[in-house]
Design a protein around this motif. Structure first.
Motif, mmCIF file in Angstrom:
data_model
loop_
_atom_site.group_PDB
_atom_site.id
_atom_site.type_symbol
_atom_site.label_atom_id
_atom_site.label_comp_id
_atom_site.label_asym_id
_atom_site.label_seq_id
_atom_site.Cartn_x
_atom_site.Cartn_y
_atom_site.Cartn_z
ATOM 1 N N PHE A 5 63.574 -26.500 -9.103
ATOM 2 C CA PHE A 5 62.382 -26.270 -8.284
ATOM 3 C C PHE A 5 62.615 -25.111 -7.325
ATOM 4 C CE2 PHE A 5 60.176 -26.785 -4.243
ATOM 5 C CZ PHE A 5 58.861 -26.714 -4.681
ATOM 6 N N SER A 6 61.579 -24.278 -7.169
ATOM 7 C CA SER A 6 61.641 -23.204 -6.172
ATOM 8 C C SER A 6 60.248 -22.871 -5.691
ATOM 9 C CB SER A 6 62.319 -21.960 -6.741
ATOM 10 O OG SER A 6 61.537 -21.387 -7.779
ATOM 11 N N PHE A 7 60.195 -22.312 -4.505
ATOM 12 C CA PHE A 7 58.938 -21.829 -3.935
ATOM 13 C C PHE A 7 59.142 -20.410 -3.439
ATOM 14 C CE2 PHE A 7 56.485 -20.832 -0.139
ATOM 15 C CZ PHE A 7 55.190 -20.994 -0.597
ATOM 16 N N GLU A 8 58.248 -19.521 -3.827
ATOM 17 C CA GLU A 8 58.291 -18.143 -3.356
ATOM 18 C C GLU A 8 56.905 -17.732 -2.899
ATOM 19 O OE1 GLU A 8 59.868 -15.454 -6.219
ATOM 20 O OE2 GLU A 8 61.774 -16.527 -6.446
ATOM 21 N N LYS A 65 58.378 -23.645 -10.676
ATOM 22 C CA LYS A 65 58.387 -22.579 -9.678
ATOM 23 C C LYS A 65 56.970 -22.439 -9.148
ATOM 24 C CE LYS A 65 59.210 -17.640 -8.958
ATOM 25 N NZ LYS A 65 59.649 -16.354 -9.576
ATOM 26 N N LEU A 66 56.828 -22.502 -7.825
ATOM 27 C CA LEU A 66 55.551 -22.258 -7.171
ATOM 28 C C LEU A 66 55.593 -20.856 -6.585
ATOM 29 C CD1 LEU A 66 55.124 -25.622 -5.189
ATOM 30 C CD2 LEU A 66 54.229 -25.065 -7.459
ATOM 31 N N ASN A 67 54.666 -20.019 -7.002
ATOM 32 C CA ASN A 67 54.611 -18.645 -6.506
ATOM 33 C C ASN A 67 53.253 -18.441 -5.847
ATOM 34 O OD1 ASN A 67 54.767 -15.895 -6.031
ATOM 35 N ND2 ASN A 67 55.796 -15.464 -7.963
ATOM 36 N N LEU A 68 53.277 -18.242 -4.540
ATOM 37 C CA LEU A 68 52.050 -18.139 -3.754
ATOM 38 C C LEU A 68 51.821 -16.700 -3.311
ATOM 39 C CD1 LEU A 68 49.705 -19.632 -2.234
ATOM 40 C CD2 LEU A 68 51.278 -19.784 -0.282
ATOM 41 N N LEU A 69 50.660 -16.169 -3.629
ATOM 42 C CA LEU A 69 50.239 -14.879 -3.095
ATOM 43 C C LEU A 69 49.322 -15.176 -1.918
ATOM 44 C CD1 LEU A 69 50.048 -11.805 -3.161
ATOM 45 C CD2 LEU A 69 48.170 -12.016 -4.800
ATOM 46 N N LYS A 70 49.835 -14.889 -0.718
ATOM 47 C CA LYS A 70 49.136 -15.284 0.509
ATOM 48 C C LYS A 70 48.214 -14.170 0.982
ATOM 49 C CE LYS A 70 48.362 -18.267 3.725
ATOM 50 N NZ LYS A 70 47.525 -19.410 3.335
ATOM 51 N N SER A 71 46.908 -14.470 1.008
ATOM 52 C CA SER A 71 45.905 -13.508 1.455
ATOM 53 C C SER A 71 45.098 -14.016 2.647
ATOM 54 C CB SER A 71 44.934 -13.174 0.307
ATOM 55 O OG SER A 71 45.626 -12.612 -0.786
ATOM 56 N N ILE A 72 44.929 -15.327 2.759
ATOM 57 C CA ILE A 72 44.189 -15.909 3.878
ATOM 58 C C ILE A 72 45.073 -15.822 5.123
ATOM 59 C CG2 ILE A 72 43.088 -17.987 4.788
ATOM 60 C CD1 ILE A 72 42.778 -18.926 1.860
ATOM 61 N N PRO A 73 44.587 -15.227 6.212
ATOM 62 C CA PRO A 73 45.412 -15.097 7.418
ATOM 63 C C PRO A 73 45.929 -16.438 7.918
ATOM 64 C CG PRO A 73 43.444 -13.754 7.603
ATOM 65 C CD PRO A 73 43.265 -14.593 6.366
ATOM 66 N N ILE A 74 47.094 -16.389 8.543
ATOM 67 C CA ILE A 74 47.770 -17.589 9.047
ATOM 68 C C ILE A 74 47.429 -17.774 10.525
ATOM 69 C CG2 ILE A 74 50.037 -18.639 9.458
ATOM 70 C CD1 ILE A 74 51.039 -16.957 7.069
ATOM 71 N N GLY A 75 47.286 -19.038 10.953
ATOM 72 C CA GLY A 75 46.929 -19.309 12.343
ATOM 73 C C GLY A 75 45.571 -18.751 12.674
ATOM 74 N N ALA A 76 44.641 -18.857 11.715
ATOM 75 C CA ALA A 76 43.357 -18.170 11.828
ATOM 76 C C ALA A 76 42.166 -19.113 11.835
ATOM 77 C CB ALA A 76 43.217 -17.171 10.678
ATOM 78 N N GLN A 78 61.169 -23.839 1.866
ATOM 79 C CA GLN A 78 61.219 -25.227 1.409
ATOM 80 C C GLN A 78 60.433 -26.151 2.332
ATOM 81 O OE1 GLN A 78 62.468 -25.809 -1.658
ATOM 82 N NE2 GLN A 78 62.667 -23.572 -1.574
ATOM 83 N N ASP A 79 60.081 -25.643 3.527
ATOM 84 C CA ASP A 79 59.249 -26.430 4.441
ATOM 85 C C ASP A 79 57.769 -26.116 4.275
ATOM 86 O OD1 ASP A 79 61.469 -27.668 5.585
ATOM 87 O OD2 ASP A 79 61.744 -26.051 7.043
ATOM 88 N N ASN A 80 57.440 -25.200 3.368
ATOM 89 C CA ASN A 80 56.046 -24.865 3.131
ATOM 90 C C ASN A 80 55.296 -26.074 2.592
ATOM 91 O OD1 ASN A 80 53.827 -23.758 1.079
ATOM 92 N ND2 ASN A 80 54.105 -22.254 2.713
ATOM 93 N N LEU A 81 54.008 -26.161 2.919
ATOM 94 C CA LEU A 81 53.227 -27.315 2.493
ATOM 95 C C LEU A 81 53.108 -27.426 0.980
ATOM 96 C CD1 LEU A 81 50.333 -27.445 5.127
ATOM 97 C CD2 LEU A 81 52.162 -29.109 4.804
ATOM 98 N N SER A 86 53.280 -12.500 5.233
ATOM 99 C CA SER A 86 54.537 -13.211 5.477
ATOM 100 C C SER A 86 54.272 -14.577 6.106
ATOM 101 C CB SER A 86 55.428 -12.375 6.410
ATOM 102 O OG SER A 86 56.635 -13.051 6.696
ATOM 103 N N ILE A 87 54.923 -15.601 5.555
ATOM 104 C CA ILE A 87 54.773 -16.963 6.056
ATOM 105 C C ILE A 87 55.999 -17.313 6.887
ATOM 106 C CG2 ILE A 87 54.491 -19.386 5.439
ATOM 107 C CD1 ILE A 87 53.269 -18.465 2.801
ATOM 108 N N PRO A 88 55.837 -17.677 8.161
ATOM 109 C CA PRO A 88 56.991 -18.013 8.996
ATOM 110 C C PRO A 88 57.734 -19.246 8.478
ATOM 111 C CG PRO A 88 54.999 -17.716 10.318
ATOM 112 C CD PRO A 88 54.568 -17.783 8.889
#
Length: 269
Positions: free
Chosen positions: A47-50, A82-93, A61-64, A55-57
């Motif tokens: 298992f892996s998450f990328e 493998k979970l591969n996330l392309l992050k486009s939605i702003p964080i803390g928004a 492995q602590d990602n939801l 950028s996600i603080p």
């Protein structure tokens, strides 16, 4: 498998009381919008998450998303992925992007591996990951209450309206937002207010976080005022900020009006 977790906006947000567990009870309408991340699930030896994109603080492995996978492995013999996330939605928004990523991970794993988890049980899994996560299982307009993890259907459709979301890049944590609010019962029922035409919401449908956060971050108040100046029927901060959104009766291209911000615009469904 590829899925596209979407954001949500809050239409009205009343903070009605502080709970004994330290959380707050709220009343709000959650409404999905099509500003999306992209999540790919593939077979892997371990298992892996990328993540890529914004950028996600913190530790991956602590990602939801990772927590959603680990949660299901407590009850199902899942193979590694493998979970591969392309992050486009702003964080803390105030858009629920992380919660949506988690809920879509649950739904995608359920579909990909044929787990046949009933919807209500998916909702219960999602509640264990975060207050907003449960909404994204059904992903339909809803009147939300308690911690934001209990909801009822609401007769509200903004289909065909044009929405613009503008995020100035200010990260506001939930702890910071809640530190400045005074919980109180609302005198008016939000569901009744939302049954009125959108143009009537301006003076009655409020986000309780705005009062203190606008004083601290005056730019947010300026953005809201500018959205009204540009012809919005209704404008508000979403969630605990810092995204402001505006609903228009016709298409508007406002990206050049906010050149330094993250802007998403499109028709509502």
């Amino acid at each position: 498998m590829l899925v596209f977790p979407n954001a949500k906006i809050n239409i009205g947000l009343n903070i009605v009381e502080k709970r004994a567990d330290g959380f707050h009870n709220i009343q709000s309408c959650f409404y999905p919008v099509q500003w999306t991340d992209a999540l790919e699930i593939t077979a892997a030896p371990v298992f892996s998450f990328e993540s890529n994109g914004i950028s996600i603080p913190g530790n991956g492995q602590d990602n939801l998303c990772a927590k959603a996978y680990q949660l299901l492995t407590q009850d199902f013999d899942l193979p590694p992925v493998k979970l591969n996330l392309l992050k486009s939605i702003p964080i803390g928004a105030g858009l629920g992007g992380g919660s949506s990523d988690a809920a879509f991970t649950l739904k995608a794993l359920n579909q990909h591996f044929g787990l046949d988890i009933p919807v209500e049980k998916q909702v219960n899994y999602a509640r264990r990951l975060g207050s907003d996560c449960a909404f994204f299982i059904l992903n339909k307009p809803a009147y939300c209450f308690a911690k934001g993890d209990e909801f009822e259907s609401i007769d509200l459709s903004l289909a065909g309206k044009w929405i613009v979301l503008a995020n100035p890049g200010i990260h506001i944590s939930s702890a910071e937002a809640y530190a400045g609010v005074q919980a109180k019962q609302s005198a008016l029922d939000l569901r009744t207010l939302l049954s009125k035409p959108v143009v009537d919401w301006k003076h009655h449908v409020k986000n309780d976080f705005e009062a203190t956060l606008f004083n601290k971050y005056t730019l947010l108040q300026d953005i809201k005022a500018e959205l009204y100046n540009l012809g919005a029927e209704y404008a508000s901060m979403s969630g605990s900020g810092s995204t402001l959104y505006a609903i228009f009766d016709q298409e508007k291209n406002l990206k050049t009006n906010f050149p330094k911000f993250s802007v998403w615009q499109g028709y509502m469904r």
